[in-house]
Each structure stands twice: as C-alpha cells, then as structure tokens.
Design a protein around this motif. Sequence first.
Motif, mmCIF file in Angstrom:
data_model
loop_
_atom_site.group_PDB
_atom_site.id
_atom_site.type_symbol
_atom_site.label_atom_id
_atom_site.label_comp_id
_atom_site.label_asym_id
_atom_site.label_seq_id
_atom_site.Cartn_x
_atom_site.Cartn_y
_atom_site.Cartn_z
ATOM 1 N N ARG A 45 67.663 -9.068 23.038
ATOM 2 C CA ARG A 45 68.406 -7.932 23.591
ATOM 3 C C ARG A 45 67.541 -6.681 23.457
ATOM 4 O O ARG A 45 66.899 -6.470 22.422
ATOM 5 C CB ARG A 45 69.722 -7.766 22.845
ATOM 6 N N GLU A 46 67.532 -5.870 24.509
ATOM 7 C CA GLU A 46 66.675 -4.676 24.513
ATOM 8 C C GLU A 46 67.456 -3.436 24.916
ATOM 9 O O GLU A 46 68.456 -3.513 25.630
ATOM 10 C CB GLU A 46 65.495 -4.880 25.478
ATOM 11 N N PHE A 47 66.942 -2.318 24.471
ATOM 12 C CA PHE A 47 67.532 -1.010 24.764
ATOM 13 C C PHE A 47 67.317 -0.650 26.220
ATOM 14 O O PHE A 47 66.250 -0.907 26.785
ATOM 15 C CB PHE A 47 66.877 0.037 23.860
ATOM 16 N N VAL A 48 68.341 -0.026 26.818
ATOM 17 C CA VAL A 48 68.236 0.447 28.198
ATOM 18 C C VAL A 48 68.342 1.965 28.263
ATOM 19 O O VAL A 48 67.466 2.632 28.814
ATOM 20 C CB VAL A 48 69.329 -0.195 29.081
ATOM 21 N N ALA A 49 69.421 2.515 27.704
ATOM 22 C CA ALA A 49 69.648 3.953 27.818
ATOM 23 C C ALA A 49 70.624 4.402 26.747
ATOM 24 O O ALA A 49 71.403 3.600 26.226
ATOM 25 C CB ALA A 49 70.193 4.306 29.202
ATOM 26 N N ALA A 50 70.595 5.698 26.434
ATOM 27 C CA ALA A 50 71.532 6.272 25.480
ATOM 28 C C ALA A 50 71.855 7.702 25.892
ATOM 29 O O ALA A 50 71.071 8.349 26.604
ATOM 30 C CB ALA A 50 70.964 6.240 24.062
ATOM 31 N N ILE A 51 73.002 8.172 25.432
ATOM 32 C CA ILE A 51 73.440 9.533 25.726
ATOM 33 C C ILE A 51 74.030 10.127 24.461
ATOM 34 O O ILE A 51 74.708 9.437 23.688
ATOM 35 C CB ILE A 51 74.460 9.542 26.895
ATOM 36 N N THR A 52 73.748 11.401 24.216
ATOM 37 C CA THR A 52 74.257 12.050 23.022
ATOM 38 C C THR A 52 75.766 12.267 23.107
ATOM 39 O O THR A 52 76.367 12.178 24.180
ATOM 40 C CB THR A 52 73.552 13.394 22.809
ATOM 41 N N ARG A 53 76.360 12.569 21.971
ATOM 42 C CA ARG A 53 77.800 12.797 21.923
ATOM 43 C C ARG A 53 78.209 13.936 22.857
ATOM 44 O O ARG A 53 79.230 13.869 23.522
ATOM 45 C CB ARG A 53 78.228 13.091 20.492
ATOM 46 N N SER A 54 77.395 14.953 22.925
ATOM 47 C CA SER A 54 77.709 16.097 23.783
ATOM 48 C C SER A 54 77.422 15.816 25.257
ATOM 49 O O SER A 54 77.896 16.541 26.135
ATOM 50 C CB SER A 54 76.891 17.318 23.352
ATOM 51 N N GLY A 55 76.623 14.799 25.514
ATOM 52 C CA GLY A 55 76.206 14.511 26.883
ATOM 53 C C GLY A 55 75.046 15.349 27.364
ATOM 54 O O GLY A 55 74.616 15.228 28.512
ATOM 55 N N SER A 56 74.499 16.192 26.483
ATOM 56 C CA SER A 56 73.451 17.117 26.909
ATOM 57 C C SER A 56 72.082 16.458 27.015
ATOM 58 O O SER A 56 71.182 16.996 27.675
ATOM 59 C CB SER A 56 73.368 18.298 25.941
ATOM 60 N N SER A 57 71.902 15.318 26.353
ATOM 61 C CA SER A 57 70.597 14.643 26.392
ATOM 62 C C SER A 57 70.784 13.159 26.636
ATOM 63 O O SER A 57 71.764 12.562 26.193
ATOM 64 C CB SER A 57 69.848 14.838 25.075
ATOM 65 N N THR A 58 69.806 12.613 27.347
ATOM 66 C CA THR A 58 69.790 11.171 27.628
ATOM 67 C C THR A 58 68.416 10.600 27.320
ATOM 68 O O THR A 58 67.413 11.336 27.289
ATOM 69 C CB THR A 58 70.131 10.899 29.105
ATOM 70 N N TYR A 59 68.357 9.291 27.085
ATOM 71 C CA TYR A 59 67.121 8.601 26.734
ATOM 72 C C TYR A 59 67.089 7.279 27.495
ATOM 73 O O TYR A 59 68.135 6.648 27.675
ATOM 74 C CB TYR A 59 67.058 8.331 25.233
ATOM 75 N N TYR A 60 65.894 6.906 27.930
ATOM 76 C CA TYR A 60 65.759 5.698 28.726
ATOM 77 C C TYR A 60 64.570 4.864 28.276
ATOM 78 O O TYR A 60 63.549 5.397 27.842
ATOM 79 C CB TYR A 60 65.567 6.054 30.206
ATOM 80 N N ALA A 61 64.721 3.553 28.432
ATOM 81 C CA ALA A 61 63.568 2.680 28.285
ATOM 82 C C ALA A 61 62.611 2.940 29.439
ATOM 83 O O ALA A 61 63.043 3.272 30.548
ATOM 84 C CB ALA A 61 64.015 1.216 28.298
#
Length: 126
Positions: A45-61
């Motif tokens: 299993r691999e990481f795809v994306a994440a979003i902060t609690r506030s929604g202000s920042s996102t992260y992607y593979a």
Amino acid sequence: QVQLVESGGGLAQAGGSLRLSCVVSGRALSRYAMGWFRQAPGKEREFVAAITRSGSSTYYADSVKGRFTISRDNAKNTVYLQMNSLKPEDTAVYYCAAPPSFLSSVGPRQSEYNYWGQGTQVTVSS
C-alpha cells in the motif's frame, strides 16, 4: 469512534477521470487531517495524497502530482480525490485514512493513521 466509507471507484479508460469520495461519520471531519492511499495487486500500500485539517495545504505522491486533487467539504463530512488523466498503473484499491485528531497535518507514513476505510476499486484500462 470514526468510520470512513469510500465510494466512486469503478472502471475508466486511460486518460479518463474518476472522483472518489470518503464520508466520515462518528466524529466531525473538521477535527481531522485526511489522506488517501492505494494498493495495487501484489504491491505494498502506498501514499497518494493528504490534506491538512484546515484544508489550506495538500501533499501528493510524485506519481500523481498534477493529475490528482484532494479536497474536503467539512459541511458534508466528505473528502474527495479527483483523479484526471488516469493511467493503467493507477489501477488499485483506494483507501481513505485519518490520523489522531491532535495531528493538524499528516503525510505519507501509514503509521500516522489509525482510522481506515474499507477501500474502493479503481480499474483503468489501456
């Protein structure tokens, strides 16, 4: 206790689009950062994306950057993963996940997440 339920998976052609949804129940989505992961047959299993609690920042593979977009609608208690320009190598079971509520942001480490959905299958044909 937090429950996560994914939907929106299915069959798509290469170059097409799908939008996955993850509905959170038990606690308000606004309390949690969120992530998406995937697992292809025979692979880890691999990481795809994440979003902060506030929604202000996102992260992607790197493999999905520029093609996938994670977003959240706290009023609907739903997190989305918009997937465009799909490739056959995107075929996998996709999972949404949540870390403990004290984490305002979260990244690719699976050990940071303690709530997981059951997954939704995405199949991309060439």
